[in-house]
Design a protein around this motif. Structure first.
Motif, PDB file in Angstrom:
ATOM      1  N   GLY A 112     -38.030 -33.497   3.067  1.00 47.17           N
ATOM      2  CA  GLY A 112     -38.508 -32.123   3.056  1.00 47.17           C
ATOM      3  C   GLY A 112     -40.014 -32.037   2.919  1.00 47.17           C
ATOM      4  N   VAL A 113     -40.590 -32.868   2.043  1.00 50.80           N
ATOM      5  CA  VAL A 113     -42.051 -32.890   1.867  1.00 50.80           C
ATOM      6  C   VAL A 113     -42.729 -33.367   3.141  1.00 50.80           C
ATOM      7  N   LEU A 114     -42.162 -34.400   3.760  1.00 48.23           N
ATOM      8  CA  LEU A 114     -42.726 -34.908   5.019  1.00 48.23           C
ATOM      9  C   LEU A 114     -42.746 -33.821   6.088  1.00 48.23           C
ATOM     10  N   LEU A 115     -41.631 -33.125   6.254  1.00 47.23           N
ATOM     11  CA  LEU A 115     -41.559 -32.076   7.271  1.00 47.23           C
ATOM     12  C   LEU A 115     -42.494 -30.915   6.931  1.00 47.23           C
ATOM     13  N   LEU A 116     -42.640 -30.633   5.636  1.00 48.53           N
ATOM     14  CA  LEU A 116     -43.561 -29.566   5.224  1.00 48.53           C
ATOM     15  C   LEU A 116     -44.994 -29.904   5.601  1.00 48.53           C
ATOM     16  N   VAL A 117     -45.392 -31.141   5.357  1.00 46.39           N
ATOM     17  CA  VAL A 117     -46.755 -31.566   5.702  1.00 46.39           C
ATOM     18  C   VAL A 117     -46.959 -31.541   7.218  1.00 46.39           C
ATOM     19  N   LEU A 118     -45.967 -32.050   7.946  1.00 46.55           N
ATOM     20  CA  LEU A 118     -46.085 -32.088   9.404  1.00 46.55           C
ATOM     21  C   LEU A 118     -46.043 -30.703  10.034  1.00 46.55           C
ATOM     22  N   SER A 119     -45.524 -29.716   9.307  1.00 45.63           N
ATOM     23  CA  SER A 119     -45.358 -28.370   9.859  1.00 45.63           C
ATOM     24  C   SER A 119     -46.642 -27.551   9.844  1.00 45.63           C
ATOM     25  N   TRP A 120     -47.677 -28.045   9.190  1.00 47.35           N
ATOM     26  CA  TRP A 120     -48.902 -27.247   9.086  1.00 47.35           C
ATOM     27  C   TRP A 120     -49.482 -26.885  10.462  1.00 47.35           C
ATOM     28  N   PRO A 121     -49.620 -27.820  11.411  1.00 50.06           N
ATOM     29  CA  PRO A 121     -50.138 -27.428  12.726  1.00 50.06           C
ATOM     30  C   PRO A 121     -49.258 -26.417  13.451  1.00 50.06           C
ATOM     31  N   SER A 122     -47.934 -26.579  13.376  1.00 51.73           N
ATOM     32  CA  SER A 122     -47.053 -25.632  14.071  1.00 51.73           C
ATOM     33  C   SER A 122     -47.060 -24.269  13.393  1.00 51.73           C
ATOM     34  N   ALA A 123     -47.224 -24.244  12.058  1.00 49.36           N
ATOM     35  CA  ALA A 123     -47.315 -22.959  11.360  1.00 49.36           C
ATOM     36  C   ALA A 123     -48.595 -22.228  11.762  1.00 49.36           C
ATOM     37  N   PRO A 181     -23.607 -30.984   0.949  1.00 50.59           N
ATOM     38  CA  PRO A 181     -24.659 -30.726   1.938  1.00 50.59           C
ATOM     39  C   PRO A 181     -25.986 -30.447   1.232  1.00 50.59           C
ATOM     40  N   PRO A 182     -27.044 -31.185   1.543  1.00 47.02           N
ATOM     41  CA  PRO A 182     -28.319 -31.022   0.828  1.00 47.02           C
ATOM     42  C   PRO A 182     -29.033 -29.731   1.209  1.00 47.02           C
ATOM     43  N   ILE A 183     -29.390 -28.947   0.221  1.00 44.40           N
ATOM     44  CA  ILE A 183     -30.020 -27.644   0.461  1.00 44.40           C
ATOM     45  C   ILE A 183     -31.380 -27.794   1.133  1.00 44.40           C
ATOM     46  N   VAL A 184     -32.122 -28.861   0.797  1.00 46.59           N
ATOM     47  CA  VAL A 184     -33.446 -29.065   1.401  1.00 46.59           C
ATOM     48  C   VAL A 184     -33.320 -29.231   2.916  1.00 46.59           C
ATOM     49  N   VAL A 185     -32.326 -29.976   3.353  1.00 42.20           N
ATOM     50  CA  VAL A 185     -32.143 -30.208   4.783  1.00 42.20           C
ATOM     51  C   VAL A 185     -31.682 -28.940   5.490  1.00 42.20           C
ATOM     52  N   LEU A 186     -30.806 -28.169   4.852  1.00 45.83           N
ATOM     53  CA  LEU A 186     -30.370 -26.904   5.449  1.00 45.83           C
ATOM     54  C   LEU A 186     -31.551 -25.946   5.620  1.00 45.83           C
ATOM     55  N   ILE A 187     -32.445 -25.924   4.646  1.00 45.32           N
ATOM     56  CA  ILE A 187     -33.642 -25.079   4.768  1.00 45.32           C
ATOM     57  C   ILE A 187     -34.538 -25.593   5.886  1.00 45.32           C
ATOM     58  N   ALA A 188     -34.635 -26.917   6.024  1.00 45.35           N
ATOM     59  CA  ALA A 188     -35.447 -27.489   7.103  1.00 45.35           C
ATOM     60  C   ALA A 188     -34.903 -27.096   8.469  1.00 45.35           C
ATOM     61  N   VAL A 189     -33.575 -27.068   8.603  1.00 41.78           N
ATOM     62  CA  VAL A 189     -32.985 -26.640   9.876  1.00 41.78           C
ATOM     63  C   VAL A 189     -33.273 -25.166  10.123  1.00 41.78           C
ATOM     64  N   ARG A 190     -33.198 -24.350   9.083  1.00 40.12           N
ATOM     65  CA  ARG A 190     -33.521 -22.917   9.242  1.00 40.12           C
ATOM     66  C   ARG A 190     -34.986 -22.752   9.660  1.00 40.12           C
ATOM     67  N   TRP A 191     -35.854 -23.553   9.102  1.00 39.65           N
ATOM     68  CA  TRP A 191     -37.269 -23.498   9.476  1.00 39.65           C
ATOM     69  C   TRP A 191     -37.446 -23.880  10.946  1.00 39.65           C
ATOM     70  N   LEU A 192     -36.647 -24.815  11.418  1.00 39.84           N
ATOM     71  CA  LEU A 192     -36.664 -25.173  12.835  1.00 39.84           C
ATOM     72  C   LEU A 192     -36.225 -23.985  13.691  1.00 39.84           C
ATOM     73  N   VAL A 193     -35.143 -23.316  13.308  1.00 36.86           N
ATOM     74  CA  VAL A 193     -34.666 -22.140  14.052  1.00 36.86           C
ATOM     75  C   VAL A 193     -35.718 -21.033  14.000  1.00 36.86           C
ATOM     76  N   PHE A 194     -36.370 -20.876  12.852  1.00 34.14           N
ATOM     77  CA  PHE A 194     -37.418 -19.861  12.725  1.00 34.14           C
ATOM     78  C   PHE A 194     -38.535 -20.127  13.725  1.00 34.14           C
ATOM     79  N   ARG A 195     -39.026 -21.370  13.780  1.00 34.33           N
ATOM     80  CA  ARG A 195     -40.103 -21.695  14.725  1.00 34.33           C
ATOM     81  C   ARG A 195     -39.653 -21.495  16.163  1.00 34.33           C
ATOM     82  N   LEU A 196     -38.403 -21.825  16.413  1.00 36.14           N
ATOM     83  CA  LEU A 196     -37.860 -21.688  17.770  1.00 36.14           C
ATOM     84  C   LEU A 196     -37.803 -20.229  18.197  1.00 36.14           C
ATOM     85  N   GLU A 197     -37.257 -19.375  17.329  1.00 34.36           N
ATOM     86  CA  GLU A 197     -37.083 -17.961  17.665  1.00 34.36           C
ATOM     87  C   GLU A 197     -38.393 -17.179  17.546  1.00 34.36           C
ATOM     88  N   PHE A 198     -39.070 -17.303  16.420  1.00 29.61           N
ATOM     89  CA  PHE A 198     -40.307 -16.534  16.207  1.00 29.61           C
ATOM     90  C   PHE A 198     -41.393 -16.997  17.173  1.00 29.61           C
TER      91      PHE A 198
END
Length: 482
Positions: free
Chosen positions: A309-320, A153-170
Motif C-alpha cells: 500500500g505504501v509503495l502504491l501510494l508513493v508511485l501514485s503521486w504523478p498520476s494524482a 481479504p486485506p483492506i489495504v489491497v481493496l482500497i488500492a483497487v478502489r483507487w485504481l477504479v477511481f483513476r480509471l473513471e475520474f
C-alpha cells in the motif's frame, strides 16, 4: 501481546465475494490476453512479423525494459511457451487452485503472471499501445496481494483497487471535459456509437436512438465518472451503491461496443467496493459462491499488504497530479513497471468514420483488374455485414486499421501489404477472408471510404448496415518485382 487482535484491522471479513470476483475475474482476462498473444503476436511482432521484436530489442530503449527477452533471446517458440504458461497459470487461478493454499501462493502466481505479461506487452510496440494493457498489468500486481482463503481479504489491497477504479473513471471523465467540446455540450454520443473503433451488433441500434436520449446518456456518463468515484471510498452501503452505478454504465458500454477487455476488467475491479451484505441483499445466489472466510490476518501478511500500500501510494503521486493537471495525459505510465498509471479514453470524438479497404487482384495489369477485398474479422468492410461481438477478445490488427484511417502508421502497413503480396499464411490467419484462397495476388491497393450506419429506411430498402462513399486512394496498386 495478542498478535491476532493487533492485526485484526488489516482484514475485511465482509469482502469474500469481492475477493472471489477480483482474483478469478482478473485471471480470466489475463488468460484471454495470453491466448490472444499466442494467436496474434508472432504474425504481428514475431521473427517475421510486421514490427519484429528482435529488431526492436536492438534499440537502446528496449535494453532498459524489465522483460525476459533481455536475457532469453526472443523467438516465436519462446513467446508461445511464455504465453502458454501464463494461460495455464491464469486458468489455475480461475478454478481456484492457488487460493486453497497458504496466502503466499496466490501472491506468487499473480506476480509471475504480471512479469510474464509485462514481458509481452512491453515489446508489443504500437500493437500493444492501449490503456487496457497497463490496466491489466496494474490489476495483476494489486490483486496478487489479496491472499488465499486462509486469510481475511486485506483492506489495504481493496482500497488500492478502489483507487485504481477511481483513476480509471475520474481520469476518463476529466479527459473528456478538458478535451472535445462535444462532451461539454452533451453531443458526443450523436457520433460515438457510429465512429468508435470497432462497433458491435448493438452499436447501430444505440446510434439510432433519439438525440435527447444521447444527451442524457452523455450527462449520465459525466455524473458517474466525475462524481460517483468519490463515493467508492464511503462507508457501506454507500460504496456498494456507487459501485452499482459504475457497473451499470460499464455494462452499457459492453452492450454497445467492442473495447477489448477495458469494460470487462472495470466491471471486475469495481467489485472491490461491494461488500458481502450488499451482494446477499441483491444477488443471494452469488453470495453462496464462497463460504464466510477467516477474519484473522497473519502478522507477516498484514505487514506485506501495508508495504505494498505504501509503495502504491508513493508511485501514485504523478498520476494524482496528472488528474488535476491542465495538460492531463491519457493512458500514460510513469514507471517501467506499469503501476499507478494514468487512464482515460476518448478525450476527443471523431464525428465521421473513414475506413481503409484493402483489395487485391490476380490480373497482370492493375488498370484492367477485377479487385477483390480482404475482409477483416471485426472492422467494417462489406456494407452488408452486421458488426460482430468480439470483446473482451482484442483484435489488434483491426484496431490499428481504425487508427490507420486517421493517419497513424508506424511503418507496419507497408509490411502488411508486402505480407499480403507474399500470401504469408500467419498474416492471412489474422483476417476473416482471403479472397484468393492462399494464392499470391499480383497487385494490392488500399482505398479510403466514408462509412455511416444505414438509417432504418435505408436498411429496409437495401439490406445494408453501412452506407459508404469512396474518399480516395491511400495506396496505389503495388506489386512484387518479378
Amino acid at each position: 501481546m495478542d498478535l491476532q487482535a493487533w492485526t485484526g484491522w488489516a482484514g475485511a471479513g465482509d469482502y469474500d465475494v469481492a475477493r472471489f470476483v477480483l482474483q478469478r475475474g482478473v485471471a480470466a482476462i489475463a488468460c484471454l490476453a495470453f491466448l490472444s498473444a499466442i494467436a496474434q503476436f508472432p504474425a504481428l511482432l514475431g521473427e517475421h512479423g510486421l514490427l519484429p521484436v528482435p529488431r526492436f530489442m536492438e534499440r537502446r530503449y528496449a535494453q532498459s525494459l524489465p522483460v525476459v527477452w533481455r536475457w532469453w533471446r526472443y523467438t516465436d517458440r519462446r513467446l508461445r511457451i511464455l504465453a502458454g504458461g501464463g494461460a495455464v497459470l491464469s486458468l489455475a487461478v480461475v478454478v481456484g487452485l492457488p487460493q486453497r493454499g497458504p496466502a503466499w501462493v496466490p501472491v506468487l502466481c499473480f506476480l509471475l503472471l504480471w512479469l510474464a505479461y509485462l514481458s509481452i506487452s512491453d515489446v508489443g510496440q504500437t500493437f500493444f499501445a492501449f490503456g487496457w494493457e497497463s490496466l491489466l498489468l496494474e490489476s495483476l500486481f494489486i490483486v496478487a496481494f489479496l491472499g488465499s482463503e486462509q486469510v481475511a481479504p486485506p483492506i489495504v489491497v481493496l482500497i488500492a483497487v478502489r483507487w485504481l477504479v477511481f483513476r480509471l473513471e475520474f481520469g476518463a471523465g476529466m479527459i473528456k471535459m478538458r478535451g472535445d467540446r462535444s462532451w461539454r455540450d452533451l453531443t458526443a454520443l450523436y457520433y460515438h456509437h457510429e465512429t468508435q473503433p470497432m462497433p458491435n451488433p448493438m452499436s447501430r441500434t444505440a446510434h439510432l436512438l433519439p438525440r435527447p436520449v444521447h444527451r442524457l446518456e452523455t450527462l449520465g456518463s459525466h455524473v458517474v465518472q466525475l462524481g460517483v468515484p468519490f463515493l467508492l471510498f464511503a462507508p457501506q452501503p454507500v460504496a456498494s451503491a456507487a459501485a452499482a452505478l459504475v457497473l451499470l454504465t460499464q455494462l452499457w458500454l459492453v452492450v454497445t461496443g467492442n473495447f477489448a477487455w477495458l469494460n470487462w476488467i472495470t466491471l471486475v475491479l469495481t467489485f472491490a467496493a461491494v461488500d458481502d451484505r450488499s451482494i446477499a441483499a441483491v444477488l443471494p445466489f452469488l453470495r453462496n459462491l464462497v463460504e464466510t472466510g477467516p477474519t484473522a490476518t497473519p502478522l507477516w501478511f498484514a505487514a506485506l499488504t501495508v508495504a505494498v500500500g505504501v509503495l502504491l501510494l508513493v508511485l501514485s503521486w504523478p498520476s494524482a497530479k496528472n488528474l488535476v493537471s491542465r495538460r492531463q495525459l491519457m493512458n500514460a505510465s510513469f514507471n517501467r513497471w506499469h503501476l499507478a498509471n494514468a487512464y482515460g479514453a476518448f478525450g476527443s470524438v471523431t464525428q465521421q468514420r473513414d475506413e481503409v479497404v484493402v483489395e487485391g487482384t490476380l490480373a497482370e495489369e492493375p488498370d484492367e483488374a477485377d479487385w477483390l477485398p480482404y475482409e477483416f474479422a471485426g472492422k467494417p468492410g462489406d456494407p452488408r455485414r452486421r458488426p460482430a461481438q468480439f470483446a473482451p477478445y482484442h483484435l489488434r490488427l483491426d484496431w490499428m486499421m481504425w487508427f490507420l484511417a486517421l493517419g497513424a502508421d508506424d511503418g507496419w502497413f507497408r509490411v502488411f501489404v508486402l505480407r499480403l503480396l507474399e500470401a504469408d499464411r500467419p498474416t492471412l490467419r489474422l483476417l476473416q477472408h482471403d479472397p484468393f484462397d492462399g494464392q499470391r495476388p499480383r497487385w494490392v491497393r488500399a482505398r479510403v471510404f466514408r462509412y455511416r450506419f444505414a438509417t432504418r429506411a435505408e436498411r429496409r430498402q437495401t439490406g445494408l448496415y453501412w452506407i459508404r462513399q469512396e474518399r480516395g486512394i491511400l495506396l496505389p496498386p503495388s506489386g512484387l518485382r518479378r
